[in-house]
Design a protein around this motif. Structure first.
Motif, PDB file in Angstrom:
ATOM      1  N   LYS A  89      58.570  28.129  10.664  1.00 14.23           N
ATOM      2  CA  LYS A  89      59.048  29.192  11.537  1.00 14.23           C
ATOM      3  C   LYS A  89      57.859  30.032  11.979  1.00 14.23           C
ATOM      4  O   LYS A  89      57.011  30.401  11.177  1.00 14.23           O
ATOM      5  CB  LYS A  89      60.060  30.071  10.805  1.00 14.23           C
ATOM      6  CG  LYS A  89      60.625  31.198  11.645  1.00 14.23           C
ATOM      7  CD  LYS A  89      61.627  32.030  10.847  1.00 14.23           C
ATOM      8  CE  LYS A  89      62.182  33.173  11.677  1.00 14.23           C
ATOM      9  NZ  LYS A  89      63.152  34.000  10.894  1.00 14.23           N
ATOM     10  N   ALA A 133      56.434  30.541  23.196  1.00  9.67           N
ATOM     11  CA  ALA A 133      57.596  30.273  22.348  1.00  9.67           C
ATOM     12  C   ALA A 133      58.551  29.293  23.027  1.00  9.67           C
ATOM     13  O   ALA A 133      59.071  28.370  22.389  1.00  9.67           O
ATOM     14  CB  ALA A 133      58.299  31.580  22.010  1.00  9.67           C
ATOM     15  N   GLN A 134      58.792  29.486  24.313  1.00  9.17           N
ATOM     16  CA  GLN A 134      59.693  28.601  25.041  1.00  9.17           C
ATOM     17  C   GLN A 134      59.123  27.191  25.148  1.00  9.17           C
ATOM     18  O   GLN A 134      59.864  26.201  25.045  1.00  9.17           O
ATOM     19  CB  GLN A 134      59.978  29.173  26.426  1.00  9.17           C
ATOM     20  CG  GLN A 134      60.860  30.415  26.396  1.00  9.17           C
ATOM     21  CD  GLN A 134      61.002  31.071  27.752  1.00  9.17           C
ATOM     22  OE1 GLN A 134      60.704  30.471  28.781  1.00  9.17           O
ATOM     23  NE2 GLN A 134      61.442  32.315  27.757  1.00  9.17           N
ATOM     24  N   GLY A 143      61.363  27.607  21.361  1.00  6.95           N
ATOM     25  CA  GLY A 143      61.918  28.879  20.926  1.00  6.95           C
ATOM     26  C   GLY A 143      62.201  29.791  22.097  1.00  6.95           C
ATOM     27  O   GLY A 143      62.507  29.345  23.202  1.00  6.95           O
ATOM     28  N   SER A 190      58.663  37.202  20.117  1.00  5.90           N
ATOM     29  CA  SER A 190      59.383  35.935  20.248  1.00  5.90           C
ATOM     30  C   SER A 190      59.277  35.140  18.963  1.00  5.90           C
ATOM     31  O   SER A 190      58.571  35.530  18.023  1.00  5.90           O
ATOM     32  CB  SER A 190      58.818  35.121  21.421  1.00  5.90           C
ATOM     33  OG  SER A 190      59.084  35.743  22.654  1.00  5.90           O
ATOM     34  N   ALA A 219      59.891  30.826  17.212  1.00 13.04           N
ATOM     35  CA  ALA A 219      60.155  29.398  17.403  1.00 13.04           C
ATOM     36  C   ALA A 219      60.262  28.727  16.045  1.00 13.04           C
ATOM     37  O   ALA A 219      59.650  29.175  15.066  1.00 13.04           O
ATOM     38  CB  ALA A 219      59.050  28.741  18.227  1.00 13.04           C
ATOM     39  N   ILE A 243      59.586  25.049  14.456  1.00 14.72           N
ATOM     40  CA  ILE A 243      58.846  23.844  14.825  1.00 14.72           C
ATOM     41  C   ILE A 243      58.936  22.815  13.701  1.00 14.72           C
ATOM     42  O   ILE A 243      58.705  23.137  12.533  1.00 14.72           O
ATOM     43  CB  ILE A 243      57.368  24.197  15.126  1.00 14.72           C
ATOM     44  CG1 ILE A 243      57.320  25.205  16.287  1.00 14.72           C
ATOM     45  CG2 ILE A 243      56.564  22.950  15.454  1.00 14.72           C
ATOM     46  CD1 ILE A 243      55.935  25.706  16.604  1.00 14.72           C
TER      47      ILE A 243
END
Length: 346
Positions: free
Chosen positions: A289, A304-305, A309, A316, A318, A320
């Motif tokens: 995380k 993040a996107q 995420g 932000s 994510a 992974i």
């Protein structure tokens, strides 16, 4: 104070129209389940408690059901509202009996655990302040990133009833807004935020007691975790990025709880000269995380996107599917060019 509208600037027509549609749907409901994202935080919990309290006063059944357990530090908010965890057998009856699901502080189905199926089958409302990604899970919905917290949107929703918030509602909303604004320190804090806080204080919130409940007590495990985190703080030699990385054994090693990880990302973020602070938490040998925090112009939600995420421009996260070491490498490779570009521009 006779009405919240006296002290707080108007919410704007677009927001008011969306919230009015949500208000009408909730007024028609007789049994509502309120939920939020996994690992619920102060904004999610506070927003649900305030709305549930109002619904119960208006004669509806209201039950909070979270996809994962509420942190110990936030359970003081739940003393007046029924609250369950989705995995508990006792959650089945309210879920199956609800005619409306209210989703707060997230619009991402993957962050709702097993609850999206119930929401799709039952229908309901959605209230969130994160940037919209994809279509809303249910309608009517509001996804308004101009709000400092979902708690602000719930405050506006309750103000449509043209009656003062109760002490229970005020305490829950104050917790929601205070936690998501970093105790009114982050850049999402604006004059309207303080105007809302003023109303909540006048409605019975004790800010000293609220601070102690939210932040004022550290367990020995948390202190040990903080010490370990600071020992693991690193600074990138190529860009103004700092991070902490803790493997999946950190909690057992220190005696801390998962909720004690909250806020550790602020240590690298606050380091002098740093643009972005990161927190890497190994959940298993192949799952990590990541929390992103920006101090200035770097939009960490972009990275993040890219990594699956999302979140806000300055905060932000994510999840992974890589081990801790590989995740650090991948995130830094994606983040460095963005940070270097911003740093070079001054």
């Amino acid at each position: 104070m006779s009405s919240t509208r006296v002290a707080v600037p108007e919410m704007g027509r677009a927001r008011a129209a969306k919230l009015e549609a949500i208000r009408r749907r909730l007024r028609e409901a007789s049994s509502v389940v309120l939920t939020t994202h996994v690992n619920p935080d102060g904004d999610g919990i506070g927003s649900m408690v305030a709305l549930a309290s109002r619904l119960m006063r208006q004669g509806a059944e209201a039950t909070i059901i979270t996809p994962s357990r509420v942190p110990e530090s936030l359970r003081f908010l739940l003393t007046d509202v029924p609250a369950l965890v989705a995995e508990d057998p006792s959650a089945a009856d309210p879920l199956n009996g609800a005619d409306t699901i209210a989703i707060l502080d997230t619009a991402e189905p993957k962050r709702l655990g097993r609850l999206p199926d119930h929401a799709l089958r039952t229908g309901g409302v959605l209230i969130d302040h994160h940037p919209p990604v994809g279509p809303p899970l249910v309608e009517p919905a509001i996804r308004d990133p101009s709000a400092c917290a979902t708690g602000e949107l719930v405050f506006d929703l309750l103000s449509l009833d043209d009656e003062p918030v109760t002490a229970v509602e005020a305490r829950a909303l104050y917790a929601a807004i205070a936690t998501d604004t970093g105790s009114f320190r982050f850049s999402n804090t604006v004059s309207r935020t303080h105007a809302i806080a003023s109303v909540l204080l006048d409605s019975g919130v004790d800010p000293g007691a609220m601070y102690r409940a939210l932040y004022g007590v550290y367990s020995r495990g948390r202190l040990a975790l903080i010490r370990l985190a600071i020992e693991r703080l690193e600074v990138d030699p190529r860009a103004p990025i700092a991070w902490i990385s803790l493997d999946h054994r950190a909690l057992s090693r220190t005696g801390a709880r998962g909720e004690d990880m909250e806020g550790l990302v602020e240590f690298p973020r606050r380091l002098e000269g740093i643009e972005v602070g990161l927190m890497f938490r190994g959940l298993s040998r192949a799952r990590t995380k990541v929390s992103f925090r920006s101090n200035g112009e770097v939009d960490v939600s972009e990275v993040a996107q890219l990594l699956g995420g999302g979140g806000h421009t300055k905060a932000s996260g994510a999840l992974i599917e890589l081990d801790l070491e590989e995740t650090v490498r991948v995130v830094l490779d994606e983040l460095r060019p963005l940070v270097e570009k911003v740093a070079a521009s001054g």
